[in-house]
Design a protein around this motif. Structure first.
Motif, PDB file in Angstrom:
ATOM      1  N   UNK A  64       5.670  -9.684 -25.709  1.00  0.00           N
ATOM      2  CA  UNK A  64       6.875  -8.947 -25.319  1.00  0.00           C
ATOM      3  C   UNK A  64       7.944  -8.839 -26.402  1.00  0.00           C
ATOM      4  N   UNK A  65       7.957  -9.737 -27.376  1.00  0.00           N
ATOM      5  CA  UNK A  65       8.979  -9.653 -28.426  1.00  0.00           C
ATOM      6  C   UNK A  65       8.846  -8.354 -29.221  1.00  0.00           C
ATOM      7  N   UNK A  66       7.628  -7.856 -29.359  1.00  0.00           N
ATOM      8  CA  UNK A  66       7.415  -6.580 -30.065  1.00  0.00           C
ATOM      9  C   UNK A  66       7.237  -5.419 -29.092  1.00  0.00           C
ATOM     10  N   UNK A  69      10.949  -1.563 -25.372  1.00  0.00           N
ATOM     11  CA  UNK A  69      11.561  -0.285 -25.784  1.00  0.00           C
ATOM     12  C   UNK A  69      12.522  -0.430 -26.969  1.00  0.00           C
ATOM     13  N   UNK A  70      13.167  -1.580 -27.116  1.00  0.00           N
ATOM     14  CA  UNK A  70      14.105  -1.761 -28.221  1.00  0.00           C
ATOM     15  C   UNK A  70      13.366  -1.977 -29.547  1.00  0.00           C
ATOM     16  N   UNK A  73      10.590   1.679 -30.030  1.00  0.00           N
ATOM     17  CA  UNK A  73      10.938   2.846 -29.211  1.00  0.00           C
ATOM     18  C   UNK A  73       9.820   3.887 -29.227  1.00  0.00           C
ATOM     19  N   UNK A  74       9.467   4.378 -28.049  1.00  0.00           N
ATOM     20  CA  UNK A  74       8.432   5.395 -27.939  1.00  0.00           C
ATOM     21  C   UNK A  74       7.023   4.851 -28.015  1.00  0.00           C
ATOM     22  N   UNK A  75       6.864   3.542 -28.159  1.00  0.00           N
ATOM     23  CA  UNK A  75       5.535   2.929 -28.224  1.00  0.00           C
ATOM     24  C   UNK A  75       5.285   2.154 -26.929  1.00  0.00           C
ATOM     25  N   UNK A  76       4.183   1.433 -26.893  1.00  0.00           N
ATOM     26  CA  UNK A  76       3.802   0.694 -25.689  1.00  0.00           C
ATOM     27  C   UNK A  76       4.767  -0.450 -25.442  1.00  0.00           C
ATOM     28  N   UNK A 153      12.216 -10.378 -23.559  1.00  0.00           N
ATOM     29  CA  UNK A 153      11.695  -9.722 -24.756  1.00  0.00           C
ATOM     30  C   UNK A 153      12.218 -10.310 -26.055  1.00  0.00           C
ATOM     31  N   UNK A 154      13.022 -11.348 -25.965  1.00  0.00           N
ATOM     32  CA  UNK A 154      13.488 -12.008 -27.176  1.00  0.00           C
ATOM     33  C   UNK A 154      13.062 -13.473 -27.120  1.00  0.00           C
TER      34      UNK A 154
END
Length: 156
Positions: A64-66, A69-70, A73-76, A153-154
């Motif tokens: 989740x760190x990568x 959306x942040x 952006x625009x990727x999975x 996500x961090x």
């Protein structure tokens, strides 16, 4: 003298090749360790896989760190069920009930040569973690909505 020089070069090349480990042993992708305890892994591999108890800790620690959306952006994104199941040019990243049709499974563990194994840096998922995720997807990829199903996500 020429043949001794060639022999030395061949020897150095062989030494270099044999000292290069597999991607799992590389500095950027070290062999992973299990996020879940042994009893929790056994439970997940023997029965119903629970998102909060079994899947969420793995995804938060290794994905989740990568994959949010942040960061991409625009990727999975794996920040929520809605984002992970979103369809696009590559279909849904997770296809409930179909682990082998899920691009997520293709990219973790030992990936197909044409696909970059995930994560490209940091600890790789262990075989046990990959098996738990495959079972979860095969069982329908139940993923609660709301805060319970949202991933941090961090890093901690």
């Amino acid at each position: 003298m020429h043949s001794r020089f060639i022999s030395s070069l061949v020897g150095l090349a062989l030494l270099a090749l044999t000292s290069c480990g597999t991607p799992e042993e590389s500095e950027t992708r070290p062999q992973g360790t299990n996020v879940l305890s042994e009893p929790t892994l056994r439970q997940a591999l023997a029965g119903q896989v629970n998102f909060v108890a079994h899947i969420k800790p793995i995804l938060e620690a290794k994905c989740a760190a990568c994959h949010n959306r942040q960061a991409l952006p625009g990727k999975i994104s794996l920040a929520s069920r809605e984002e992970a199941l979103r369809t696009g040019t590559l279909r849904g990243f997770i296809v409930p009930g179909q682990p082998e049709a899920s691009p997520f499974i293709t990219r973790i563990g030992t990936a197909h040569a044409a696909v970059q194994a995930m994560p490209p840096v940091g600890e790789s998922l262990t075989q046990e973690e990959t098996r738990v995720i495959k079972r979860w997807i095969a069982q329908g990829a139940a993923w609660p909505a709301g805060e319970t199903g949202s991933l941090r996500t961090s890093p901690h």
